[in-house]
Write an enzyme that holds these catalytic residues in place. Structure first.
Site, short mmCIF file in Angstrom:
data_model
loop_
_atom_site.label_atom_id
_atom_site.label_comp_id
_atom_site.label_asym_id
_atom_site.label_seq_id
_atom_site.Cartn_x
_atom_site.Cartn_y
_atom_site.Cartn_z
N CYS A 120 59.98 2.18 18.77
CA CYS A 120 60.30 1.84 20.16
C CYS A 120 59.59 2.83 21.06
CB CYS A 120 61.81 1.87 20.41
SG CYS A 120 62.25 0.91 21.89
N CYS A 122 61.10 3.88 24.13
CA CYS A 122 62.00 4.48 25.12
C CYS A 122 62.21 6.00 24.96
CB CYS A 122 63.33 3.76 25.18
SG CYS A 122 64.23 3.72 23.62
N CYS A 130 61.94 0.56 27.10
CA CYS A 130 61.45 0.34 25.73
C CYS A 130 60.04 -0.24 25.70
CB CYS A 130 62.40 -0.58 24.98
SG CYS A 130 64.07 0.11 24.84
N LYS A 195 69.95 -7.24 18.84
CA LYS A 195 70.33 -5.97 19.45
C LYS A 195 70.84 -6.23 20.86
CE LYS A 195 68.66 -1.47 20.87
NZ LYS A 195 67.63 -0.46 20.75
N ARG A 205 71.52 8.03 23.82
CA ARG A 205 70.58 8.26 24.93
C ARG A 205 70.62 9.71 25.40
NH1 ARG A 205 71.33 2.46 28.05
NH2 ARG A 205 70.67 1.21 26.26
N ARG A 217 68.70 -2.17 30.46
CA ARG A 217 67.94 -2.88 29.44
C ARG A 217 68.34 -4.35 29.30
NH1 ARG A 217 65.76 1.77 27.80
NH2 ARG A 217 66.88 3.34 26.55
N GLU A 233 67.35 -15.44 17.41
CA GLU A 233 66.54 -14.22 17.31
C GLU A 233 66.22 -13.90 15.84
OE1 GLU A 233 64.94 -12.30 19.19
OE2 GLU A 233 65.76 -12.35 21.22
N LYS A 248 73.18 -5.06 15.85
CA LYS A 248 73.49 -3.77 16.46
C LYS A 248 74.05 -3.94 17.85
CE LYS A 248 71.09 0.19 18.29
NZ LYS A 248 69.81 0.74 18.62
N TYR A 313 76.09 7.52 11.28
CA TYR A 313 76.10 8.98 11.38
C TYR A 313 77.16 9.59 10.46
CZ TYR A 313 73.36 7.62 15.41
OH TYR A 313 72.39 7.04 16.20
C1 PBG Z 1 65.90 2.69 20.91
C2 PBG Z 1 67.19 2.74 20.18
C3 PBG Z 1 68.48 2.91 20.69
C4 PBG Z 1 69.33 3.00 19.58
C5 PBG Z 1 68.55 2.84 18.45
N1 PBG Z 1 67.22 2.67 18.85
C6 PBG Z 1 68.96 3.11 22.07
C7 PBG Z 1 68.81 2.07 23.08
O1 PBG Z 1 68.37 0.94 22.84
O2 PBG Z 1 69.11 2.41 24.23
C8 PBG Z 1 70.81 3.23 19.64
C9 PBG Z 1 71.40 3.89 18.45
C10 PBG Z 1 72.75 4.47 18.67
O3 PBG Z 1 73.36 4.32 19.74
O4 PBG Z 1 73.24 5.11 17.73
N2 PBG Z 1 65.55 1.46 21.40
ZN ZN Z 2 64.02 1.52 23.02
#
Ligand code: PBG
Ligand code: ZN
Length: 322
Positions: A120, A122, A130, A195, A205, A217, A233, A248, A313
């Protein structure tokens, strides 16, 4: 005809029988540990909203990968936290960027570990979106070649799995094509297919410094109210060449996970995201829930809903318990 002939409690009376009829099992084989990698040496910075999670330099990341592998965890997923950000996120696809360097170091030191790289922009763009911007909006088609370059850079550094999380249309096809051209046909592609634009990414973030400077987003991540759209998707990403698909976040989307599991015959991953982790840690810290029981129940629910793999985690502590 039912009671007293049927007494479902018979099978629940002892742990032995509960164990014998248990439908869902949580195993260390299901777990992927997310790691934040930053420049420097000997660095291990705590992330305030994620107790027990750190931003680490490559040397410390390698040591953490060694510990994860020793616990039997089969894979890790890497997120880069670069020093330098710019409008096009060029550190994301630099061949000697933070993630490719980390991949090479882990590959060399920790054999057999599945190395996943999140793809990504971002974490690497100064505006925090992103994709690249044009006229203030995220430009889908201009972003695709950059994501493809990043995926190829990670594959060439030795990543086993590339995992695009940007939610641009067509990115799976662009990445799959670029991997073929780069002679990396064996690289596995796990798409973050469904997502959602979620409030549960907050702590991530903070960890990655990737909060959008302006806007949000919702123009590219999915509306939390939609489930059928997730199936569309997933279908598109599989057509475009994804090997695995992800839902996710996990907990507020267990119904989506179950429907994806039902409809498609590919392995499905679920991301137990940062906000889900933070929420549970906070309640356990106050003694409001029992940490171990709540974590195991939560991860079991994600498996029961249909996930083959869980990015979490909690992976290391769960591996210690199992
Ligand atoms: C990047 C990304 C994000 C997460 C995984 N890849 C953040 C977002 O989309 O803002 C989130 C993972 C998490 O919250 O543990 N695109
Ligand atoms: Zn991203």
């Amino acid at each position: 005809m039912s009671f007293p002939t049927h007494r479902p409690r018979r099978l629940r009376r002892t742990e032995t029988h509960r164990r014998m009829v248990r439908e869902t099992r949580l195993s260390v084989d299901d777990l992927i540990l997310p790691l934040f990698v930053r420049p420097g040496e000997g660095v291990e910075e705590p992330i305030e909203a994620m107790p027990g999670v750190f931003r680490r330099s490559i040397d410390r990341t390698v040591a953490e990968c060694r510990r994860a592998a020793d616990l039997g965890i089969p894979g890790v997923i890497l997120f880069g936290v670069p020093d330098r950000k710019d409008p096009t996120g060029s550190e994301a696809y630099a061949a000697d960027g933070i993630v490719p360097r980390a991949i090479r170091a882990i590959r060399e030191e920790v054999g057999g570990l599945s190395i996943w790289a999140d793809v990504c922009l971002c974490e690497y763009t100064d505006h925090g979106h992103c994709g690249v911007l044009s006229g203030g909006a995220v430009d889908n088609d201009a972003t695709l070649p950059l994501l493809a370059r990043a995926a190829v850079a990670y594959a060439e550094a030795g990543a086993d799995v590339v995992a695009p999380s940007d939610m641009m249309d067509g990115r799976v096809a662009a990445i799959r094509r670029a991997l073929e051209t780069a002679d990396r046909a064996d690289t596995i592609l796990c798409s973050y297919a469904a997502k959602y634009a979620s409030a549960y990414y907050g702590p991530f973030r903070e960890a990655a410094g990737s909060t959008p400077r302006e806007g949000d987003r919702r123009g590219y991540q999915m509306d939390p109210a939609n489930a059928r759209e997730a199936l569309r998707e997933v279908a598109l990403d599989l057509e475009e060449g994804a090997d695995l698909v992800m839902v996710k976040p996990a907990l507020a989307y267990l119904d989506v996970l179950a429907r994806v599991r039902d409809r498609f015959d590919v392995p499905v991953a679920a991301y137990n995201v940062s906000g889900e982790y933070a929420m549970l840690c906070a309640a356990a810290e106050r003694g409001w829930v029992e940490r171990r029981a709540a974590v195991l129940e939560t991860l079991t629910s994600i498996r029961r809903a249909g996930a083959d793999l869980i990015l979490t985690y909690f992976a290391k502590e769960v591996a210690e318990w199992l």
